[in-house]
Design a protein around this motif. Sequence first.
Motif, short mmCIF file in Angstrom:
data_model
loop_
_atom_site.label_atom_id
_atom_site.label_comp_id
_atom_site.label_asym_id
_atom_site.label_seq_id
_atom_site.Cartn_x
_atom_site.Cartn_y
_atom_site.Cartn_z
N VAL A 107 0.85 -1.19 0.00
CA VAL A 107 0.00 0.00 0.00
C VAL A 107 0.88 1.24 0.00
CG1 VAL A 107 -1.89 1.21 1.16
CG2 VAL A 107 -1.70 -1.29 1.35
N GLU A 108 0.62 2.15 -0.90
CA GLU A 108 1.30 3.44 -0.92
C GLU A 108 0.36 4.50 -0.36
OE1 GLU A 108 4.35 4.30 -1.79
OE2 GLU A 108 5.10 2.48 -2.77
N VAL A 109 0.86 5.26 0.61
CA VAL A 109 0.04 6.32 1.21
C VAL A 109 0.81 7.63 1.19
CG1 VAL A 109 -1.15 4.67 2.72
CG2 VAL A 109 0.86 5.90 3.58
N LEU A 110 0.07 8.72 1.23
CA LEU A 110 0.64 10.05 1.42
C LEU A 110 0.32 10.46 2.84
CD1 LEU A 110 2.06 12.55 0.17
CD2 LEU A 110 -0.22 13.42 -0.37
N SER A 111 1.33 10.51 3.70
CA SER A 111 1.10 10.77 5.12
C SER A 111 1.32 12.24 5.44
CB SER A 111 2.03 9.91 5.98
OG SER A 111 3.37 10.35 5.89
#
Length: 259
Positions: free
Chosen positions: A23-27
Amino acid sequence: MRLTAEPAFVLHARPWRETSLLVEVLSADHGRIGLLARGVQGARRHPLKAALQPLQSIRFDAVWRGELARLLNAEAMDVAPRLSGEAALSAFYLNELTLRLAPRQVPQPELFAAYAHARERLRGDDPLGWTLRRFERDLLDALGVGFDLRFDGDGDAIDPAARYRLDPEHGPRRLLSDRGHADRAGAATGRALLSLGEDRLPDAADLASLRRPIREVLAHHLGPRGLKSWEMLAALASVMPAAARGGADDQPGPGPTPS
């Protein structure tokens, strides 16, 4: 290092091995992060899987393991926008563009805020083209490669009546009045650049003039490999007239011509 209750938006999720997801997230505090979610794929529905859909706002706990962080827990913070048609394709474009250009593990609070605003606008009444142009502007600014749209690359004030190309390294370049129609058709109006710089919605023709010049800048930073969303829009343009697409020419791609 452990991350606790970290706000983020899900950009992309894909299967990894038999039971897990990458999973790629923008935190909010650590920029783009790759998460390994173990055991969420399988015969039984895992409670975490619903929170790991693209566009979802989450809060998560994780522990760093090299380049990736191992996901421990995640919860959805709201109901993700329910989009269809061009709005859904626009959301895919926002996620893909962010995934490709935002570096991993580099805090970018301005980009996080810009993504949050764009996500909300997708379910609002703003023209989709305007939502995308604003996000593209904010993304380039957050990456440190944006422009001051009050001036051209030589430091002269933008002329509302002129047309400009966007040079990725130099900034806006004014077209000479004797340039051909094709050159002028692929350039932004000065009015459009000023409106974008002031965050003020331009009229439809000026808004449309921004798409191709900004795409040329993005293509420069993306390198030789373009975006899947551009390919999808080109395919859509080849089989469906613009009128039937509901104005899809304001979207990130103009059809088969890169911009």
